[in-house]
Design an enzyme around this catalytic site. Structure first.
Site, mmCIF file in Angstrom:
data_model
loop_
_atom_site.group_PDB
_atom_site.id
_atom_site.type_symbol
_atom_site.label_atom_id
_atom_site.label_comp_id
_atom_site.label_asym_id
_atom_site.label_seq_id
_atom_site.Cartn_x
_atom_site.Cartn_y
_atom_site.Cartn_z
ATOM 1 N N SER A 24 -8.565 7.789 0.619
ATOM 2 C CA SER A 24 -8.982 7.480 1.652
ATOM 3 C C SER A 24 -10.361 8.636 1.100
ATOM 4 O O SER A 24 -9.595 9.729 1.614
ATOM 5 C CB SER A 24 -9.565 6.903 2.324
ATOM 6 O OG SER A 24 -10.631 5.767 2.933
ATOM 7 N N ARG A 46 -0.387 5.332 5.698
ATOM 8 C CA ARG A 46 0.626 4.477 5.771
ATOM 9 C C ARG A 46 0.541 3.607 5.149
ATOM 10 O O ARG A 46 1.464 3.397 4.874
ATOM 11 C CB ARG A 46 -0.382 4.010 7.447
ATOM 12 C CG ARG A 46 0.437 4.934 8.557
ATOM 13 C CD ARG A 46 -0.698 5.098 9.366
ATOM 14 N NE ARG A 46 -1.946 4.681 9.904
ATOM 15 C CZ ARG A 46 -2.682 4.735 10.358
ATOM 16 N NH1 ARG A 46 -2.620 4.003 11.715
ATOM 17 N NH2 ARG A 46 -4.043 4.870 10.405
ATOM 18 N N LYS A 50 -3.121 1.139 -0.145
ATOM 19 C CA LYS A 50 -4.438 1.827 -0.126
ATOM 20 C C LYS A 50 -3.344 2.982 -0.621
ATOM 21 O O LYS A 50 -4.495 3.725 -2.123
ATOM 22 C CB LYS A 50 -4.479 1.919 1.033
ATOM 23 C CG LYS A 50 -6.764 2.020 1.577
ATOM 24 C CD LYS A 50 -6.705 2.294 3.033
ATOM 25 C CE LYS A 50 -6.567 2.948 3.449
ATOM 26 N NZ LYS A 50 -6.913 3.548 4.559
ATOM 27 N N SER A 154 -10.999 20.399 9.954
ATOM 28 C CA SER A 154 -11.615 19.954 10.956
ATOM 29 C C SER A 154 -13.184 19.400 10.631
ATOM 30 O O SER A 154 -13.201 17.832 9.857
ATOM 31 C CB SER A 154 -12.219 21.555 11.378
ATOM 32 O OG SER A 154 -12.359 20.850 12.766
ATOM 33 N N TYR A 168 -12.938 13.163 19.914
ATOM 34 C CA TYR A 168 -12.395 13.822 18.903
ATOM 35 C C TYR A 168 -12.961 15.052 18.959
ATOM 36 O O TYR A 168 -11.697 16.083 18.348
ATOM 37 C CB TYR A 168 -13.948 12.559 17.747
ATOM 38 C CG TYR A 168 -13.851 13.293 16.640
ATOM 39 C CD1 TYR A 168 -12.707 12.371 15.950
ATOM 40 C CD2 TYR A 168 -14.688 13.873 15.958
ATOM 41 C CE1 TYR A 168 -13.022 12.887 14.310
ATOM 42 C CE2 TYR A 168 -14.732 14.563 14.899
ATOM 43 C CZ TYR A 168 -14.082 13.888 13.712
ATOM 44 O OH TYR A 168 -13.810 14.289 12.440
ATOM 45 N N LYS A 172 -10.180 18.801 16.987
ATOM 46 C CA LYS A 172 -10.738 19.671 16.139
ATOM 47 C C LYS A 172 -10.510 21.116 15.884
ATOM 48 O O LYS A 172 -10.871 21.848 15.598
ATOM 49 C CB LYS A 172 -11.996 19.299 15.113
ATOM 50 C CG LYS A 172 -11.906 17.224 14.957
ATOM 51 C CD LYS A 172 -11.071 17.325 13.379
ATOM 52 C CE LYS A 172 -11.052 16.386 12.940
ATOM 53 N NZ LYS A 172 -10.607 15.987 11.736
HETATM 54 N N1 LIG Z 1 -16.558 11.405 7.518
HETATM 55 C C1 LIG Z 1 -16.248 12.230 7.810
HETATM 56 O O1 LIG Z 1 -18.013 12.073 8.859
HETATM 57 C C2 LIG Z 1 -15.688 13.408 8.385
HETATM 58 C C3 LIG Z 1 -14.739 13.398 8.578
HETATM 59 N N2 LIG Z 1 -14.026 14.649 9.260
HETATM 60 C C4 LIG Z 1 -12.348 14.834 9.156
HETATM 61 O O2 LIG Z 1 -11.834 14.635 7.734
HETATM 62 C C5 LIG Z 1 -11.050 13.949 7.890
HETATM 63 C C6 LIG Z 1 -11.314 12.653 6.812
HETATM 64 O O3 LIG Z 1 -11.904 11.497 7.040
HETATM 65 P P1 LIG Z 1 -12.467 10.486 6.613
HETATM 66 O O4 LIG Z 1 -12.644 10.769 4.590
HETATM 67 O O5 LIG Z 1 -13.665 10.169 6.496
HETATM 68 O O6 LIG Z 1 -11.775 9.014 6.688
HETATM 69 P P2 LIG Z 1 -11.099 8.128 6.077
HETATM 70 O O7 LIG Z 1 -11.008 6.664 7.438
HETATM 71 O O8 LIG Z 1 -11.710 7.719 5.203
HETATM 72 O O9 LIG Z 1 -9.715 8.011 5.892
HETATM 73 C C7 LIG Z 1 -8.799 8.789 6.286
HETATM 74 C C8 LIG Z 1 -7.453 9.303 5.700
HETATM 75 O O10 LIG Z 1 -5.867 9.497 6.944
HETATM 76 C C9 LIG Z 1 -5.301 8.072 6.572
HETATM 77 N N3 LIG Z 1 -4.365 8.241 7.538
HETATM 78 C C10 LIG Z 1 -5.337 7.444 9.033
HETATM 79 N N4 LIG Z 1 -3.731 8.095 10.458
HETATM 80 C C11 LIG Z 1 -3.133 8.445 10.128
HETATM 81 C C12 LIG Z 1 -1.862 8.778 10.006
HETATM 82 N N5 LIG Z 1 -0.908 8.289 11.400
HETATM 83 N N6 LIG Z 1 -0.735 8.414 9.277
HETATM 84 C C13 LIG Z 1 -0.923 9.035 7.761
HETATM 85 N N7 LIG Z 1 -2.506 8.844 7.630
HETATM 86 C C14 LIG Z 1 -3.304 8.282 7.946
HETATM 87 C C15 LIG Z 1 -5.644 7.188 6.213
HETATM 88 O O11 LIG Z 1 -4.891 6.123 5.499
HETATM 89 P P3 LIG Z 1 -3.735 4.972 6.137
HETATM 90 O O12 LIG Z 1 -5.015 4.092 7.423
HETATM 91 O O13 LIG Z 1 -3.729 4.138 6.049
HETATM 92 O O14 LIG Z 1 -2.883 6.024 6.860
HETATM 93 C C16 LIG Z 1 -6.881 7.718 5.449
HETATM 94 O O15 LIG Z 1 -6.101 7.621 4.066
HETATM 95 C C17 LIG Z 1 -10.391 12.932 9.413
HETATM 96 O O16 LIG Z 1 -9.220 14.590 9.679
HETATM 97 C C18 LIG Z 1 -12.000 13.325 9.745
HETATM 98 O O17 LIG Z 1 -11.459 13.850 11.092
HETATM 99 C C19 LIG Z 1 -14.490 15.752 9.497
HETATM 100 C C20 LIG Z 1 -15.472 15.608 9.168
HETATM 101 C C21 LIG Z 1 -16.696 14.446 9.253
HETATM 102 C C1 LIG Z 2 -25.036 21.677 5.355
HETATM 103 C C2 LIG Z 2 -24.849 22.047 7.233
HETATM 104 C C3 LIG Z 2 -25.167 21.077 8.152
HETATM 105 C C4 LIG Z 2 -25.298 21.806 9.082
HETATM 106 C C5 LIG Z 2 -25.281 20.075 10.295
HETATM 107 C C6 LIG Z 2 -24.717 20.124 11.438
HETATM 108 C C7 LIG Z 2 -25.294 19.251 12.541
HETATM 109 C C8 LIG Z 2 -24.381 18.272 12.982
HETATM 110 C C9 LIG Z 2 -25.098 17.042 12.943
HETATM 111 C C10 LIG Z 2 -24.012 15.559 13.155
HETATM 112 C C11 LIG Z 2 -22.799 16.627 13.788
HETATM 113 C C12 LIG Z 2 -21.878 15.296 13.837
HETATM 114 C C13 LIG Z 2 -20.452 16.056 13.309
HETATM 115 C C14 LIG Z 2 -18.593 15.111 13.577
HETATM 116 C C15 LIG Z 2 -18.375 14.210 11.849
HETATM 117 C C16 LIG Z 2 -17.390 13.642 11.752
HETATM 118 O O1 LIG Z 2 -15.937 14.914 12.614
HETATM 119 C C17 LIG Z 2 -16.770 12.525 11.862
HETATM 120 N N1 LIG Z 2 -18.282 11.506 11.361
HETATM 121 C C18 LIG Z 2 -16.051 11.528 11.411
HETATM 122 O O2 LIG Z 2 -16.248 10.502 11.248
#
Ligand SMILES: NC(=O)C1=CN([C@@H]2O[C@H](COP(=O)(O)OP(=O)(O)OC[C@H]3O[C@@H](n4cnc5c(N)ncnc54)[C@H](OP(=O)(O)O)[C@@H]3O)[C@@H](O)[C@H]2O)C=CC1
Ligand SMILES: CCCCCCCCCCCCCCCC(=O)[C@@H](N)CO
Length: 280
Positions: A24, A46, A50, A154, A168, A172
């Protein structure tokens, strides 16, 4: 945005990649980005459905007929032995892993006193230990082979402690400590560790998080635009391959001041309306 180069990447080494959270969002886009460069991919998450759906989606980008997408259904945060076993099995099929991307993660937002105590434990387990376990399972082979890359995903919230992210952010921040300490250990073995600090990114996880965000967190988030997962993935893969420090970290510091004033403004407004309520 200039930081996102669109130039084609060429992966400099034979490439067997494992991506946790690969079914995802950002993880899926990282897997696609690498698959397009001819890599073999192991997706780790998991939910089996998916995983299979994502495997099909990725296979559309096939560039040679030897390429494989393997799926492993495992919870990366529960049992170290189990994680080690399944990652070993994958390597028996595809050979030793060249790059591990730790992208599995999840978030909960809310005020400190409102977040369930078990959410603090669960987030630390998934986001932190869920990156420790797979890394711990592959590191010995990487050191022996004198090659390998480990990526930790992170967040901007892993650089800045922001309103709503008390459960959270620490998970990170922890990844940064882990990455820096581990890098110092494995550098002599030609193994490189990188950390990505993405801002808000349009993914299923982000959509879920947005449903319950406190007002302050929403306003802080809205000060910068939401990135596309494809762009973020491209930057993460590029940083891992060319090994240089991310730009997100520097930019993040400039935002702190304005966020403090948003929180102050919200607080003053809230207090004003509360005292108005009382005098009514
Ligand atoms: N989207 C955002 O704004 C940001 C995201 N991040 C970080 O990036 C990473 C991905 O985020 P994002 O793409 O939004 O997340 P999604 O929720 O879209 O995807 C998460 C993925 O992790 C898997 N996952 C979750 N828990 C587990 C587990 N316990 N064991 C194995 N697999 C697991 C899910 O599959 P399943 O549930 O089937 O296990 C899925 O594939 C995360 O670490 C998030 O903290 C960082 C900054 C910004
Ligand atoms: C191009 C560079 C721009 C830098 C911008 C900095 C401002 C940050 C404001 C938003 C902070 C929220 C971060 C959390 C993201 C996250 O980890 C969750 N959304 C996970 O789901």
């Amino acid at each position: 945005m200039m930081i996102f180069s669109n130039s084609e990447l060429t992966l400099p080494f034979s490439n067997n990649f494992q991506v946790t959270g690969g079914s995802s969002g950002i993880g899926k886009c990282i897997a696609i980005e690498c698959y397009k460069q001819g890599a073999f991919i192991t997706l780790i998450a998991r939910d089996e459905n998916k995983l299979l759906q994502t495997k099909k989606e990725i296979e559309k980008y096939c560039v040679n007929d030897k390429q494989v997408v393997l799926c492993i259904s495992v919870d990366v945060s529960k049992d170290y032995e189990q994680v080690e076993n399944v990652l070993k099995q994958a390597q028996e099929k595809l050979g030793p892993v060249d790059m591990l991307v730790n992208c599995a993660g999840t978030s909960v937002t809310g005020k400190f006193e409102d977040i369930e105590v078990n959410s603090f434990e669960r987030l630390m387990a998934v986001n932190y230990l869920g990156s420790v376990y797979p890394s711990r399972a592959v590191i010995a082979t990487m050191k022996e082979r004198r090659m390998g890359r480990i990526v930790f995903v992170s967040s901007q919230a892993g650089q800045l402690g922001l309103f709503g992210y008390t459960a959270y952010s620490p998970t990170k921040f922890a990844l940064r400590g882990l990455a820096e300490a581990l890098q110092m250990e494995v550098k002599p073995y030609n193994v490189y560790v990188t950390v990505a600090y993405p801002p808000d990114t349009d993914t299923p996880g982000f959509a879920e998080e947005s449903k319950t965000k406190p007002l302050e967190t929403k306003l802080i988030s809205e000060t910068s635009s939401v990135c596309q997962a494809e762009q973020v993935a491209r930057v993460i893969v590029k940083d891992a391959v060319v090994v240089c420090m991310g730009i997100f970290r520097i930019v993040g510091l400039f935002y702190l001041g304005s966020f403090d004033s948003i929180v102050r403004r919200c607080m003053m407004q809230r207090e004003k309306s509360e005292s108005a309520d009382k005098t009514e």
